[in-house]
Design an enzyme around this catalytic site. Structure first.
Site, short mmCIF file in Angstrom:
data_model
loop_
_atom_site.label_atom_id
_atom_site.label_comp_id
_atom_site.label_asym_id
_atom_site.label_seq_id
_atom_site.Cartn_x
_atom_site.Cartn_y
_atom_site.Cartn_z
N CYS A 1 0.81 -1.22 0.00
CA CYS A 1 0.00 0.00 0.00
C CYS A 1 0.84 1.27 0.00
O CYS A 1 0.36 2.31 -0.43
CB CYS A 1 -0.93 0.01 1.21
SG CYS A 1 -2.18 -1.29 1.10
N GLU B 1 -5.40 2.20 -9.42
CA GLU B 1 -4.36 1.43 -8.75
C GLU B 1 -4.03 0.19 -9.58
O GLU B 1 -4.92 -0.53 -10.01
CB GLU B 1 -4.82 1.00 -7.36
CG GLU B 1 -3.74 0.25 -6.61
CD GLU B 1 -4.17 -0.20 -5.22
OE1 GLU B 1 -3.33 -0.21 -4.33
OE2 GLU B 1 -5.36 -0.54 -5.05
#
Length: 175
Positions: A34, A132
């Protein structure tokens, strides 16, 4: 949840340290973390560093994860297909300077393999920039100056974290 972490690279940054840090921050953990810095923003003449980044990135190894490889397999077939999708889409929107699709690893014919990839000239509105990817893909954006780079960072909704590479204390404080 999602992430699209940016790093502003200023012309006064130490080139060697910055390139090493960006490659590690993008490709460490196969880009599947992340806090990966997936979008370096090259300000002004720092864009001239991109070819060197590509050449160094080509030297990263892909392997099983048991063999000290730099890039391990992607976590799932679905995740690998997502990376493949974004690389294919980027070929129509930006400049794919290094394409990691099609990597084979001896002894693992069915692995979820993707080599390190670099996309240049990415901008808001492009899938590779907006979404993403969660894999070993560096999305290079460019800005004319610090304010333009900061606007890119602040207008992106996918940030867990961000960084700046500069040797100027004033710029760092403003950041």
């Amino acid at each position: 949840m999602g992430a699209k972490n940016h790093a502003i690279i200023m012309p006064d940054a130490d080139k060697e340290d910055t390139i090493n840090a960006i490659i590690g921050a993008t490709f460490g953990s196969t880009g599947q973390r992340c806090m990966a810095i997936s979008v370096p923003i090259f300000v002004g003449e720092t864009a001239e560093w991109i070819p060197e980044i590509v050449e160094r990135t080509k030297k990263l190894t892909v392997g099983s994860g048991f063999d000290n490889a730099d890039i391990a397999p992607i976590c799932s077939q679905e995740a690998m297909e997502n990376v493949y999708f974004h690389l294919a889409k980027a070929q129509t929107e930006a400049d794919v300077l290094l394409d990691g699709r099609g990597v084979k690893v001896a002894g693992y014919p069915n692995g979820n393999w993707i080599g390190p990839s670099v996309i240049d000239n990415a901008k808001p509105g492009m899938a590779c920039y907006d979404e993403e990817i969660f894999g070993p893909v560096m999305i290079c954006a460019r800005a004319k100056n610090f304010d333009e780079a900061l606007d890119l960072v602040n207008s992106n909704p996918w940030g867990n974290g961000t960084a700046i590479f500069t040797s100027n204390g004033h710029t760092a404080r403003k950041f």
